[in-house]
Design a protein around this motif. Structure first.
Motif, PDB file in Angstrom:
ATOM      1  N   ASP A 185      85.475 -20.002   6.481  1.00  0.00           N
ATOM      2  CA  ASP A 185      86.542 -19.556   4.974  1.00  0.00           C
ATOM      3  C   ASP A 185      85.162 -19.552   3.516  1.00  0.00           C
ATOM      4  OD1 ASP A 185      87.327 -20.025   2.785  1.00  0.00           O
ATOM      5  OD2 ASP A 185      89.174 -21.206   3.261  1.00  0.00           O
ATOM      6  N   PRO A 186      85.233 -18.444   3.538  1.00  0.00           N
ATOM      7  CA  PRO A 186      84.301 -18.313   2.295  1.00  0.00           C
ATOM      8  C   PRO A 186      84.738 -19.193   1.046  1.00  0.00           C
ATOM      9  CG  PRO A 186      85.939 -16.356   2.957  1.00  0.00           C
ATOM     10  CD  PRO A 186      86.151 -16.890   3.878  1.00  0.00           C
ATOM     11  N   ALA A 187      85.915 -19.687   1.214  1.00  0.00           N
ATOM     12  CA  ALA A 187      86.749 -20.780  -0.121  1.00  0.00           C
ATOM     13  C   ALA A 187      85.319 -21.532  -0.274  1.00  0.00           C
ATOM     14  CB  ALA A 187      88.083 -20.906  -0.589  1.00  0.00           C
ATOM     15  N   VAL A 188      85.182 -22.149   1.009  1.00  0.00           N
ATOM     16  CA  VAL A 188      84.560 -23.239   0.841  1.00  0.00           C
ATOM     17  C   VAL A 188      83.047 -23.206   0.963  1.00  0.00           C
ATOM     18  CG1 VAL A 188      86.911 -25.068   1.592  1.00  0.00           C
ATOM     19  CG2 VAL A 188      84.575 -24.193   3.587  1.00  0.00           C
ATOM     20  N   SER A 189      82.280 -24.499   0.799  1.00  0.00           N
ATOM     21  CA  SER A 189      80.727 -24.421   1.019  1.00  0.00           C
ATOM     22  C   SER A 189      80.689 -26.207   1.606  1.00  0.00           C
ATOM     23  CB  SER A 189      79.519 -24.016  -0.223  1.00  0.00           C
ATOM     24  OG  SER A 189      80.143 -22.467  -0.205  1.00  0.00           O
ATOM     25  N   ILE A 190      79.201 -26.035   2.548  1.00  0.00           N
ATOM     26  CA  ILE A 190      78.592 -27.210   3.011  1.00  0.00           C
ATOM     27  C   ILE A 190      77.996 -27.404   2.236  1.00  0.00           C
ATOM     28  CG2 ILE A 190      77.531 -28.542   4.480  1.00  0.00           C
ATOM     29  CD1 ILE A 190      80.440 -28.153   5.564  1.00  0.00           C
ATOM     30  N   LEU A 191      77.701 -28.524   1.128  1.00  0.00           N
ATOM     31  CA  LEU A 191      76.545 -28.881   0.390  1.00  0.00           C
ATOM     32  C   LEU A 191      75.686 -30.012   0.421  1.00  0.00           C
ATOM     33  CD1 LEU A 191      75.921 -27.679  -2.902  1.00  0.00           C
ATOM     34  CD2 LEU A 191      76.707 -29.669  -3.703  1.00  0.00           C
ATOM     35  N   VAL A 192      74.168 -29.914   0.659  1.00  0.00           N
ATOM     36  CA  VAL A 192      73.656 -31.248   1.594  1.00  0.00           C
ATOM     37  C   VAL A 192      72.960 -31.684  -0.029  1.00  0.00           C
ATOM     38  CG1 VAL A 192      71.748 -31.380   3.355  1.00  0.00           C
ATOM     39  CG2 VAL A 192      72.964 -29.905   3.999  1.00  0.00           C
ATOM     40  N   ILE A 193      72.874 -33.127  -0.053  1.00  0.00           N
ATOM     41  CA  ILE A 193      72.060 -33.602  -1.164  1.00  0.00           C
ATOM     42  C   ILE A 193      71.118 -34.247  -0.140  1.00  0.00           C
ATOM     43  CG2 ILE A 193      71.525 -34.808  -3.269  1.00  0.00           C
ATOM     44  CD1 ILE A 193      74.997 -34.118  -3.781  1.00  0.00           C
ATOM     45  N   ASP A 194      69.530 -34.546  -0.612  1.00  0.00           N
ATOM     46  CA  ASP A 194      69.038 -35.084  -0.020  1.00  0.00           C
ATOM     47  C   ASP A 194      68.217 -35.878  -0.844  1.00  0.00           C
ATOM     48  OD1 ASP A 194      66.742 -36.194   0.873  1.00  0.00           O
ATOM     49  OD2 ASP A 194      65.262 -35.257   0.979  1.00  0.00           O
ATOM     50  N   SER A 195      69.216 -37.307  -0.980  1.00  0.00           N
ATOM     51  CA  SER A 195      68.774 -38.453  -1.651  1.00  0.00           C
ATOM     52  C   SER A 195      67.635 -39.313  -2.387  1.00  0.00           C
ATOM     53  CB  SER A 195      69.674 -40.204  -0.673  1.00  0.00           C
ATOM     54  OG  SER A 195      68.732 -40.537   0.277  1.00  0.00           O
ATOM     55  N   LYS A 196      66.330 -38.342  -1.047  1.00  0.00           N
ATOM     56  CA  LYS A 196      65.437 -38.505  -0.698  1.00  0.00           C
ATOM     57  C   LYS A 196      65.039 -40.219  -0.758  1.00  0.00           C
ATOM     58  CE  LYS A 196      62.172 -35.092  -2.068  1.00  0.00           C
ATOM     59  NZ  LYS A 196      60.958 -34.440  -1.347  1.00  0.00           N
ATOM     60  N   VAL A 197      65.996 -40.643  -0.522  1.00  0.00           N
ATOM     61  CA  VAL A 197      65.343 -42.247  -0.217  1.00  0.00           C
ATOM     62  C   VAL A 197      64.895 -42.413   0.688  1.00  0.00           C
ATOM     63  CG1 VAL A 197      66.459 -44.775  -0.415  1.00  0.00           C
ATOM     64  CG2 VAL A 197      67.193 -42.926  -1.791  1.00  0.00           C
ATOM     65  N   LYS A 198      64.462 -43.137   1.408  1.00  0.00           N
ATOM     66  CA  LYS A 198      63.746 -43.703   2.980  1.00  0.00           C
ATOM     67  C   LYS A 198      63.489 -44.709   2.117  1.00  0.00           C
ATOM     68  CE  LYS A 198      61.969 -38.929   4.101  1.00  0.00           C
ATOM     69  NZ  LYS A 198      60.924 -38.585   3.589  1.00  0.00           N
ATOM     70  N   HIS A 199      64.254 -45.991   2.652  1.00  0.00           N
ATOM     71  CA  HIS A 199      64.315 -47.170   3.314  1.00  0.00           C
ATOM     72  C   HIS A 199      63.042 -47.540   4.159  1.00  0.00           C
ATOM     73  CE1 HIS A 199      66.293 -48.738  -0.177  1.00  0.00           C
ATOM     74  NE2 HIS A 199      67.596 -47.478  -0.020  1.00  0.00           N
ATOM     75  N   LYS A 200      62.308 -48.351   4.091  1.00  0.00           N
ATOM     76  CA  LYS A 200      61.677 -48.948   4.810  1.00  0.00           C
ATOM     77  C   LYS A 200      62.449 -49.430   5.982  1.00  0.00           C
ATOM     78  CE  LYS A 200      56.265 -49.523   3.494  1.00  0.00           C
ATOM     79  NZ  LYS A 200      56.819 -48.149   1.837  1.00  0.00           N
ATOM     80  N   LEU A 201      62.122 -49.988   6.875  1.00  0.00           N
ATOM     81  CA  LEU A 201      63.118 -49.997   8.415  1.00  0.00           C
ATOM     82  C   LEU A 201      61.999 -50.794   8.899  1.00  0.00           C
ATOM     83  CD1 LEU A 201      65.797 -47.672   8.882  1.00  0.00           C
ATOM     84  CD2 LEU A 201      65.772 -49.340   7.207  1.00  0.00           C
ATOM     85  N   THR A 202      62.630 -52.282   9.354  1.00  0.00           N
ATOM     86  CA  THR A 202      62.169 -52.816  10.577  1.00  0.00           C
ATOM     87  C   THR A 202      61.748 -52.184  11.635  1.00  0.00           C
ATOM     88  OG1 THR A 202      63.525 -53.859  11.468  1.00  0.00           O
ATOM     89  CG2 THR A 202      62.616 -54.864   9.360  1.00  0.00           C
ATOM     90  N   GLY A 203      62.282 -51.110  11.694  1.00  0.00           N
ATOM     91  CA  GLY A 203      62.655 -50.340  12.856  1.00  0.00           C
ATOM     92  C   GLY A 203      63.553 -50.726  14.045  1.00  0.00           C
ATOM     93  N   SER A 204      64.145 -51.391  13.503  1.00  0.00           N
ATOM     94  CA  SER A 204      64.969 -52.603  14.688  1.00  0.00           C
ATOM     95  C   SER A 204      66.456 -52.540  14.752  1.00  0.00           C
ATOM     96  CB  SER A 204      64.884 -53.869  14.413  1.00  0.00           C
ATOM     97  OG  SER A 204      65.430 -54.915  13.427  1.00  0.00           O
ATOM     98  N   GLU A 205      66.496 -51.266  13.060  1.00  0.00           N
ATOM     99  CA  GLU A 205      67.746 -50.851  13.251  1.00  0.00           C
ATOM    100  C   GLU A 205      69.117 -50.671  13.720  1.00  0.00           C
ATOM    101  OE1 GLU A 205      65.782 -51.019  11.124  1.00  0.00           O
ATOM    102  OE2 GLU A 205      66.198 -52.985   9.153  1.00  0.00           O
ATOM    103  N   TYR A 206      68.170 -49.410  14.248  1.00  0.00           N
ATOM    104  CA  TYR A 206      68.925 -48.083  14.660  1.00  0.00           C
ATOM    105  C   TYR A 206      69.373 -49.630  16.736  1.00  0.00           C
ATOM    106  CZ  TYR A 206      69.701 -43.493  17.896  1.00  0.00           C
ATOM    107  OH  TYR A 206      70.823 -42.892  18.188  1.00  0.00           O
ATOM    108  N   PRO A 207      67.784 -49.582  17.220  1.00  0.00           N
ATOM    109  CA  PRO A 207      68.810 -50.098  18.397  1.00  0.00           C
ATOM    110  C   PRO A 207      69.220 -52.018  18.392  1.00  0.00           C
ATOM    111  CG  PRO A 207      65.892 -49.943  17.826  1.00  0.00           C
ATOM    112  CD  PRO A 207      66.598 -49.811  16.741  1.00  0.00           C
ATOM    113  N   ASP A 208      69.280 -51.647  17.171  1.00  0.00           N
ATOM    114  CA  ASP A 208      70.339 -53.295  17.017  1.00  0.00           C
ATOM    115  C   ASP A 208      71.973 -52.326  17.031  1.00  0.00           C
ATOM    116  OD1 ASP A 208      68.061 -55.158  16.289  1.00  0.00           O
ATOM    117  OD2 ASP A 208      68.696 -55.161  14.235  1.00  0.00           O
ATOM    118  N   ARG A 209      72.026 -51.592  16.437  1.00  0.00           N
ATOM    119  CA  ARG A 209      73.301 -51.140  16.204  1.00  0.00           C
ATOM    120  C   ARG A 209      74.059 -51.018  17.757  1.00  0.00           C
ATOM    121  NH1 ARG A 209      72.460 -52.214  12.597  1.00  0.00           N
ATOM    122  NH2 ARG A 209      72.954 -52.197   9.628  1.00  0.00           N
ATOM    123  N   ARG A 210      72.506 -50.113  18.928  1.00  0.00           N
ATOM    124  CA  ARG A 210      73.106 -49.639  19.551  1.00  0.00           C
ATOM    125  C   ARG A 210      73.304 -50.677  20.902  1.00  0.00           C
ATOM    126  NH1 ARG A 210      69.987 -43.899  22.337  1.00  0.00           N
ATOM    127  NH2 ARG A 210      71.478 -44.627  23.753  1.00  0.00           N
TER     128      ARG A 210
END
Ligand code: ADP
Ligand code: MG
Length: 394
Positions: free
Chosen positions: A211-236
């Motif tokens: 549909d040409p009447a809709v578009s997908i806009l992507v906004i990069d927050s530029k935020v990369k929070h320092k993670l301990t690396g455990s967040e993703y495995p914890d969720r899994r």
């Protein structure tokens, strides 16, 4: 990017490349953290790509008999990797100076072992997929390398096997236990289509998004929070534990009724993690149906609900992302916004906004200015139609 890769190749190696391949980044429209729960995801490939230009190595390149040399525009570094089978992940892991070569080494090794060996080569990587921004530059890299192995070995891999091989490279060589979404969409995306992927059967359904009447806009927050690396495995882990307690193979097989009936047996954390996944699966299937019906109000509403669930239940958003979603919601449908949500693994990265095409320019300025006023961050914003998947360019 293709022209850039070729001209950089000529500059670096003093000859023309023999092979040029590419693979796109992606934006996930809805269905977050459902992939490793055997559920549904609904991504599309974006018109931003990782391009590899390569040629057989020559004696003047100074490489060993089973080596390849690769320069990337992302970091202006040159990495040397092996094209031979049998390179163990532990041999790659200590390479702390060039961690990005692990993705390439893993893919080359697994391709060689699967019967798609590359001969020694020199290459240039040129990409406009932001690294670590939640648009899956890692899958774009793996899939483009696997495509290079196909063209060098002169054979075509079974498409599903190719996606799974790239995922395995990320698991075993980059130590990231990702799901299968990114590799599937980067490999098999099609122009003008989003992909509803059943992550259990691995069968993708291409859903027209024209549909040409809709578009997908992507906004990069530029935020990369320092993670301990455990967040993703914890969720899994929380999801796996919840599935075990519910007595199902994966959360894809659970319903909210089942979850509520077992509430006493679950920790509060397991409950809310599982609730996100169960409701997100349902939203994803509904959103694909809304997309098919060009029902953008419905799809937008599901995107907001998805964000709320990621914010409150899966707890993978951050204040900057939440602020961008608040900005979208404040604009509303009358202001040209149907819906918005964080996209990607979480804790930073991008948001995806479903908008009216005729409001795109106004909205870009609105998001940029309001976000900057609040956070002092210049957020890159771009529009993308659904792009093509991996390709042999020449
Ligand atoms: P995302 O996939 O969301 O961009 P990841 O952390 O999964 O984020 O992957 C990003 C990593 O992939 C980078 O830090 C780098 O190691 C590697 N990578 C991806 N694309 C490139 C590239 N074009 N050149 C070099 N390294 C890359
Ligand atoms: Mg990634």
């Amino acid at each position: 990017m293709k022209a850039q890769a070729i001209s950089q190749f000529v500059k670096l190696y003093g000859r023309e490349p023999k092979w040029v391949v590419s693979a796109p980044g992606r934006v996930n429209l809805i269905g977050e953290h459902t992939d490793y729960n055997d559920g549904f995801v609904f991504p599309m490939a974006i018109e931003r790509r990782t391009v590899i230009a390569a040629a057989p190595a020559e004696p003047s390149d100074g490489l060993g008999e089973s080596e390849a040399k690769i320069w990337s525009n992302a970091n202006d570094q040159i990495g040397v990797v092996s094209v031979a089978p049998g390179v163990a992940p532990v041999e790659v892991a200590p390479n702390e100076e060039l961690p990005w070569t692990a993705y390439i080494q893993g893919t080359l090794t697994l391709c060689a072992e699967a019967g798609f060996p590359a001969q020694p080569f020199v290459a240039v990587i040129a990409s406009d997929v932001p690294l670590g921004g939640g648009l899956s530059s890692s899958a774009a890299l793996e899939v483009s390398v696997a495509t290079l192995c196909e063209v060098i070995s002169g054979k075509t891999m079974d498409p599903v096997k190719k996606c799974l091989l790239c995922q395995k490279a990320e698991h075993e060589y980059a130590f990231m236990p990702c799901g299968i979404m990114d590799q599937f969409i980067s490999n098999l995306g099609q122009p003008d289509h989003a992909m509803l992927l059943d992550c259990r059967s691995c069968v993708p359904e291409m859903v027209p998004l024209t549909d040409p009447a809709v578009s997908i806009l992507v906004i990069d927050s530029k935020v990369k929070h320092k993670l301990t690396g455990s967040e993703y495995p914890d969720r899994r882990r929380a999801c796996k534990e919840a599935a075990e307690i519910l007595g199902v193979k994966a959360l894809r097989d659970a319903t909210m009724d089942m979850l509520n009936a077992a509430k006493d047996k679950l920790t509060p954390t397991q409950y809310i993690r599982a609730k996100h996944v169960i409701t997100e699966d349902a939203r994803t299937v509904e959103a694909a149906a809304a997309c098919k019906a060009n029902d953008w109000v419905k799809m937008g509403k599901l995107m907001y609900e998805s964000h709320l669930s990621m914010r409150c239940e899966f707890q993978i958003t951050c204040t900057e992302l939440d602020y961008l979603i608040d900005l979208a919601y404040t604009k509303g449908v009358d202001g040209g916004v149907y819906g918005a949500r964080m996209t990607g693994g979480g804790f930073g990265g991008c948001v995806v906004v479903l908008v009216k095409t005729d409001a795109v320019e106004d909205l870009k300025a609105y998001f940029f200015n309001e976000y900057k006023a609040k956070t002092k961050i210049d957020a890159p914003i771009f529009v993308s139609r659904p792009g093509k998947g991996s390709a042999i360019e020449s």
